[in-house]
Design a protein around this motif. Structure first.
Motif, PDB file in Angstrom:
ATOM      1  N   ILE A 147       0.828  -1.215   0.000  1.00 20.86           N
ATOM      2  CA  ILE A 147       0.000   0.000   0.000  1.00 20.86           C
ATOM      3  C   ILE A 147       0.860   1.262   0.000  1.00 20.86           C
ATOM      4  O   ILE A 147       0.477   2.278  -0.586  1.00 20.86           O
ATOM      5  CB  ILE A 147      -0.999   0.037   1.176  1.00 20.86           C
ATOM      6  CG1 ILE A 147      -0.304  -0.139   2.525  1.00 20.86           C
ATOM      7  CG2 ILE A 147      -2.089  -0.989   0.988  1.00 20.86           C
ATOM      8  CD1 ILE A 147      -1.230   0.099   3.716  1.00 20.86           C
ATOM      9  N   LEU A 148       2.016   1.204   0.634  1.00 18.31           N
ATOM     10  CA  LEU A 148       2.898   2.372   0.638  1.00 18.31           C
ATOM     11  C   LEU A 148       3.543   2.565  -0.728  1.00 18.31           C
ATOM     12  O   LEU A 148       3.704   3.700  -1.194  1.00 18.31           O
ATOM     13  CB  LEU A 148       3.960   2.225   1.723  1.00 18.31           C
ATOM     14  CG  LEU A 148       3.425   2.225   3.158  1.00 18.31           C
ATOM     15  CD1 LEU A 148       4.559   2.020   4.157  1.00 18.31           C
ATOM     16  CD2 LEU A 148       2.678   3.520   3.462  1.00 18.31           C
ATOM     17  N   LEU A 149       3.899   1.475  -1.374  1.00 21.33           N
ATOM     18  CA  LEU A 149       4.462   1.560  -2.722  1.00 21.33           C
ATOM     19  C   LEU A 149       3.460   2.199  -3.682  1.00 21.33           C
ATOM     20  O   LEU A 149       3.804   3.103  -4.455  1.00 21.33           O
ATOM     21  CB  LEU A 149       4.849   0.164  -3.202  1.00 21.33           C
ATOM     22  CG  LEU A 149       5.498   0.064  -4.582  1.00 21.33           C
ATOM     23  CD1 LEU A 149       6.831   0.797  -4.595  1.00 21.33           C
ATOM     24  CD2 LEU A 149       5.703  -1.402  -4.966  1.00 21.33           C
ATOM     25  N   HIS A 150       2.196   1.763  -3.619  1.00 21.34           N
ATOM     26  CA  HIS A 150       1.157   2.327  -4.481  1.00 21.34           C
ATOM     27  C   HIS A 150       0.893   3.797  -4.139  1.00 21.34           C
ATOM     28  O   HIS A 150       0.663   4.622  -5.030  1.00 21.34           O
ATOM     29  CB  HIS A 150      -0.138   1.526  -4.342  1.00 21.34           C
ATOM     30  CG  HIS A 150      -0.160   0.262  -5.141  1.00 21.34           C
ATOM     31  ND1 HIS A 150       0.576  -0.851  -4.791  1.00 21.34           N
ATOM     32  CD2 HIS A 150      -0.822  -0.064  -6.280  1.00 21.34           C
ATOM     33  CE1 HIS A 150       0.363  -1.812  -5.677  1.00 21.34           C
ATOM     34  NE2 HIS A 150      -0.470  -1.366  -6.587  1.00 21.34           N
ATOM     35  N   THR A 151       0.919   4.116  -2.847  1.00 25.27           N
ATOM     36  CA  THR A 151       0.660   5.493  -2.428  1.00 25.27           C
ATOM     37  C   THR A 151       1.751   6.431  -2.915  1.00 25.27           C
ATOM     38  O   THR A 151       1.469   7.509  -3.464  1.00 25.27           O
ATOM     39  CB  THR A 151       0.546   5.573  -0.894  1.00 25.27           C
ATOM     40  OG1 THR A 151      -0.499   4.704  -0.450  1.00 25.27           O
ATOM     41  CG2 THR A 151       0.238   6.994  -0.448  1.00 25.27           C
ATOM     42  N   LEU A 152       3.001   6.048  -2.723  1.00 25.08           N
ATOM     43  CA  LEU A 152       4.110   6.891  -3.175  1.00 25.08           C
ATOM     44  C   LEU A 152       4.085   7.065  -4.689  1.00 25.08           C
ATOM     45  O   LEU A 152       4.384   8.148  -5.208  1.00 25.08           O
ATOM     46  CB  LEU A 152       5.439   6.288  -2.732  1.00 25.08           C
ATOM     47  CG  LEU A 152       5.709   6.304  -1.221  1.00 25.08           C
ATOM     48  CD1 LEU A 152       6.986   5.540  -0.905  1.00 25.08           C
ATOM     49  CD2 LEU A 152       5.797   7.730  -0.698  1.00 25.08           C
ATOM     50  N   SER A 153       3.719   6.004  -5.396  1.00 29.12           N
ATOM     51  CA  SER A 153       3.626   6.091  -6.848  1.00 29.12           C
ATOM     52  C   SER A 153       2.531   7.075  -7.257  1.00 29.12           C
ATOM     53  O   SER A 153       2.727   7.900  -8.164  1.00 29.12           O
ATOM     54  CB  SER A 153       3.340   4.706  -7.432  1.00 29.12           C
ATOM     55  OG  SER A 153       3.166   4.771  -8.829  1.00 29.12           O
ATOM     56  N   ALA A 154       1.378   7.006  -6.581  1.00 28.33           N
ATOM     57  CA  ALA A 154       0.275   7.915  -6.905  1.00 28.33           C
ATOM     58  C   ALA A 154       0.629   9.363  -6.583  1.00 28.33           C
ATOM     59  O   ALA A 154       0.248  10.287  -7.310  1.00 28.33           O
ATOM     60  CB  ALA A 154      -0.980   7.500  -6.140  1.00 28.33           C
ATOM     61  N   LEU A 155       1.364   9.564  -5.491  1.00 25.52           N
ATOM     62  CA  LEU A 155       1.760  10.917  -5.087  1.00 25.52           C
ATOM     63  C   LEU A 155       2.959  11.438  -5.877  1.00 25.52           C
ATOM     64  O   LEU A 155       3.240  12.637  -5.857  1.00 25.52           O
ATOM     65  CB  LEU A 155       2.121  10.933  -3.597  1.00 25.52           C
ATOM     66  CG  LEU A 155       1.007  10.641  -2.593  1.00 25.52           C
ATOM     67  CD1 LEU A 155       1.589  10.536  -1.190  1.00 25.52           C
ATOM     68  CD2 LEU A 155      -0.069  11.717  -2.644  1.00 25.52           C
ATOM     69  N   ARG A 156       3.677  10.505  -6.525  1.00 24.76           N
ATOM     70  CA  ARG A 156       4.929  10.829  -7.212  1.00 24.76           C
ATOM     71  C   ARG A 156       5.931  11.448  -6.242  1.00 24.76           C
ATOM     72  O   ARG A 156       6.561  12.465  -6.514  1.00 24.76           O
ATOM     73  CB  ARG A 156       4.672  11.762  -8.402  1.00 24.76           C
ATOM     74  CG  ARG A 156       3.787  11.129  -9.464  1.00 24.76           C
ATOM     75  CD  ARG A 156       3.616  12.006 -10.672  1.00 24.76           C
ATOM     76  NE  ARG A 156       2.787  11.352 -11.679  1.00 24.76           N
ATOM     77  CZ  ARG A 156       2.465  11.888 -12.848  1.00 24.76           C
ATOM     78  NH1 ARG A 156       2.912  13.100 -13.162  1.00 24.76           N
ATOM     79  NH2 ARG A 156       1.706  11.227 -13.705  1.00 24.76           N
ATOM     80  N   ARG A 157       6.056  10.785  -5.096  1.00 24.81           N
ATOM     81  CA  ARG A 157       6.983  11.224  -4.060  1.00 24.81           C
ATOM     82  C   ARG A 157       8.008  10.120  -3.798  1.00 24.81           C
ATOM     83  O   ARG A 157       7.656   8.940  -3.773  1.00 24.81           O
ATOM     84  CB  ARG A 157       6.263  11.510  -2.743  1.00 24.81           C
ATOM     85  CG  ARG A 157       5.219  12.592  -2.770  1.00 24.81           C
ATOM     86  CD  ARG A 157       5.777  13.990  -2.860  1.00 24.81           C
ATOM     87  NE  ARG A 157       4.870  14.985  -2.333  1.00 24.81           N
ATOM     88  CZ  ARG A 157       3.724  15.361  -2.884  1.00 24.81           C
ATOM     89  NH1 ARG A 157       3.310  14.780  -3.979  1.00 24.81           N
ATOM     90  NH2 ARG A 157       2.984  16.307  -2.332  1.00 24.81           N
ATOM     91  N   PRO A 158       9.267  10.470  -3.563  1.00 26.18           N
ATOM     92  CA  PRO A 158      10.258   9.464  -3.175  1.00 26.18           C
ATOM     93  C   PRO A 158      10.054   9.058  -1.719  1.00 26.18           C
ATOM     94  O   PRO A 158       9.562   9.847  -0.901  1.00 26.18           O
ATOM     95  CB  PRO A 158      11.591  10.194  -3.362  1.00 26.18           C
ATOM     96  CG  PRO A 158      11.255  11.636  -3.166  1.00 26.18           C
ATOM     97  CD  PRO A 158       9.859  11.822  -3.686  1.00 26.18           C
ATOM     98  N   SER A 159      10.434   7.843  -1.394  1.00 30.44           N
ATOM     99  CA  SER A 159      10.258   7.353  -0.024  1.00 30.44           C
ATOM    100  C   SER A 159      11.072   8.173   0.971  1.00 30.44           C
ATOM    101  O   SER A 159      10.660   8.357   2.117  1.00 30.44           O
ATOM    102  CB  SER A 159      10.657   5.878   0.059  1.00 30.44           C
ATOM    103  OG  SER A 159      11.996   5.688  -0.351  1.00 30.44           O
ATOM    104  N   GLU A 160      12.238   8.684   0.530  1.00 30.81           N
ATOM    105  CA  GLU A 160      13.087   9.458   1.439  1.00 30.81           C
ATOM    106  C   GLU A 160      12.432  10.761   1.879  1.00 30.81           C
ATOM    107  O   GLU A 160      12.833  11.351   2.879  1.00 30.81           O
ATOM    108  CB  GLU A 160      14.435   9.793   0.778  1.00 30.81           C
ATOM    109  CG  GLU A 160      15.262   8.587   0.389  1.00 30.81           C
ATOM    110  CD  GLU A 160      14.975   8.153  -1.040  1.00 30.81           C
ATOM    111  OE1 GLU A 160      15.808   7.418  -1.602  1.00 30.81           O
ATOM    112  OE2 GLU A 160      13.928   8.553  -1.595  1.00 30.81           O
TER     113      GLU A 160
END
Length: 235
Positions: A147-160
């Protein structure tokens, strides 16, 4: 802009009683009204695992057909009866208002996306979030990071440049596996003892504590992102 991603149950919403009542109802409907279950664990994991663990602990044989009926009954009660008793933790509205100018906000939850959207709409906070991500069919439940991978992808934000706010060790593990900063919600279902053992970057005892540490979070996320960029440029 850095992102703050929130778990839903036990972090934004006090849904403990709703979950427990829904579990009791579902077991009653499949013929196990007197069954005993761990009231802490069922608030912190997916329905399949809660059902299987409970049946094993009570030494009762089980099968997939019964599991599917349990999930169906749980979701019916949750939507039609349990959600009427949901409430936000104190300070959620004003804190989201204060965070929104400096952070992109999102939700990542064990619930399915449509269920999460319905609950957030009932609580009148869905408009605060740029993305609402549930654990939809084909996705693995936390502590896996889907879910975090999908969320970051949707937001276009890096995990860092992102932090996850959650109340369970599964939340902490999922965020750690993505290289995200972790904020433990000690006011939630599990309390602080389990969270402390899993090394959150921050521990909050009230949702409003996020306001007081927001600039520290911003600085830490920006530093993490800058360090990541330097490593990339040096390769």
């Amino acid at each position: 802009m850095p992102s703050l991603i929130f778990d839903l149950d036990g972090t934004l919403a006090d849904s403990r009683q709703c979950i427990l009542d829904s579990v009791r109802y579902a077991f009653d409907r499949i013929g196990f009204a007197k069954i005993t279950f761990d009231s802490v664990r069922v608030t912190q994991q997916d329905l399949r695992k809660s059902y299987e663990e409970t049946m094993e602990q009570n030494q009762i044989p089980f099968n997939d057909e019964e599991l599917n009926q349990f999930i169906t009954e749980y979701r019916w009660y949750h939507e039609h009866e349990g959600e009427a008793g949901l409430s936000l933790y104190e300070g959620v509205l004003e804190t989201l208002d204060q965070l929104r100018p400096n952070f992109g906000l999102a939700v990542a939850t064990t619930k399915h996306s449509m269920q999460a959207l319905r609950v957030l709409n009932k609580l009148k906070i869905d408009h605060y979030f740029d993305h609402i991500q549930g654990t939809d069919p084909g996705m693995r439940y936390k502590p896996e990071p889907d879910i975090l991978l999908h969320t970051l992808s949707a937001l276009r934000r890096p995990s860092e440049k992102s932090a996850y706010v959650g109340d369970s060790i599964h939340d902490m593990h999922a965020a750690a596996s993505m290289g995200m900063r972790r904020i433990g919600a000690a006011y939630g279902f599990a309390g602080d003892s389990q969270l402390i053992d899993h090394g959150p970057d921050w521990l909050i005892y009230d949702f409003r504590d996020l306001t007081g540490i927001s600039y520290e979070i911003l600085d830490r996320l920006n530093q993490s992102f800058a360090e990541g960029q330097r490593r990339l440029n040096s390769q």
